[in-house]
Write a protein that holds these residues in place. Structure first.
Motif, PDB file in Angstrom:
ATOM      1  N   LYS A 103       0.836  -1.205   0.000  1.00  0.00           N
ATOM      2  CA  LYS A 103       0.000   0.000   0.000  1.00  0.00           C
ATOM      3  C   LYS A 103       0.866   1.249   0.000  1.00  0.00           C
ATOM      4  N   GLY A 104       1.935   1.223   0.795  1.00  0.00           N
ATOM      5  CA  GLY A 104       2.854   2.357   0.832  1.00  0.00           C
ATOM      6  C   GLY A 104       3.577   2.551  -0.489  1.00  0.00           C
ATOM      7  N   LEU A 105       3.975   1.441  -1.117  1.00  0.00           N
ATOM      8  CA  LEU A 105       4.668   1.523  -2.408  1.00  0.00           C
ATOM      9  C   LEU A 105       3.741   2.057  -3.490  1.00  0.00           C
ATOM     10  N   ASP A 106       2.510   1.554  -3.519  1.00  0.00           N
ATOM     11  CA  ASP A 106       1.557   2.008  -4.533  1.00  0.00           C
ATOM     12  C   ASP A 106       1.228   3.490  -4.357  1.00  0.00           C
ATOM     13  N   ALA A 107       1.181   3.943  -3.105  1.00  0.00           N
ATOM     14  CA  ALA A 107       0.861   5.348  -2.835  1.00  0.00           C
ATOM     15  C   ALA A 107       1.986   6.281  -3.258  1.00  0.00           C
ATOM     16  N   SER A 108       3.205   5.750  -3.390  1.00  0.00           N
ATOM     17  CA  SER A 108       4.349   6.583  -3.776  1.00  0.00           C
ATOM     18  C   SER A 108       4.326   6.955  -5.243  1.00  0.00           C
TER      19      SER A 108
END
Length: 219
Positions: A103-108
């Motif tokens: 989720k953190g990677l996709d949000a970046s």
């Protein structure tokens, strides 16, 4: 036995500090005692404990949830019946933590990411491009050595080129995959190029204007 409550308190604190760990459990084979941060009471079972893999990660399915286990023994070389083992520390990581990482990677904004482990469906928050996964399986990226750097690839799917990068974790025997369309990847560079060119043109025009003003003033 009197020291078990102290160990349990420290175990709970460690589990709260480290968000990566889902559960921590400590077994003492010689006294057949066990303490755990699990909400479910863990009973000591020597036969079950002796049968699980030791000192390496392995994957299981607990109530429909993928869970990674590590049973670390003291000493590291243990007898099959656990007679020489002083203690065993079990660490659990669930797929929920992996999903939070994704989720953190996709949000970046670097594209779409997923975890791949052989034999099970890809772990992802949203639907992935299965064709990319199929093409990656035809290469050796999922079997790279631990010392190998991340490998960027360019794959073509349905006439569209994708930049794909894989990072392998030999310990977990899986890989993190991130992919993005080449056009989307290059778009910021194109925007920067336009900005630079526009700035240079503006600077040039400004220079010409200033030169013309000075020329008229001092001629």
């Amino acid at each position: 036995t009197c020291a078990l409550p102290i160990f349990e308190e420290k175990l709970m604190l460690q589990n709260q500090v480290d968000s990566l760990i889902h559960e921590l459990t400590v077994y003492w084979p010689r006294i057949e005692e066990v303490i755990s941060t699990s909400e479910i009471k863990i009973e000591y079972n020597r036969e079950q404990l002796a049968g699980v893999p030791k000192n390496r990660w392995f994957l299981s399915n607990e109530n429909g949830k993928l869970t990674f286990h590590l049973y670390y023994t003291n000493p590291s070389i243990s007898s099959p019946d656990l007679r020489n083992v002083v203690s065993i520390v079990e660490t659990k990581i669930t797929s929920d933590y992996l999903l939070s990482v994704l989720k953190g990677l996709d949000a970046s904004g670097i594209g779409t990411s997923f975890f791949y482990f052989p034999g099970i469906p890809a772990i992802a928050n949203d639907a992935i491009n299965e064709e990319i996964l199929t093409l990656l399986k035809q290469t050796d990226v999922f079997y790279a050595a631990s010392s190998a750097p991340p490998r960027p690839l360019v794959l073509k799917v349905d006439g569209q080129e994708y930049m794909v990068q894989t990072i392998r974790s030999p310990a977990l025997e899986g890989s993190l995959v991130s992919y993005i369309k080449i056009d989307d990847f290059l778009k910021p560079l194109v925007n920067v190029n336009l900005l630079v060119n526009g700035s240079l043109i503006l600077l040039c025009l400004t220079g010409i204007t200033v030169s013309y003003v000075f020329y008229r003033h001092f001629r």
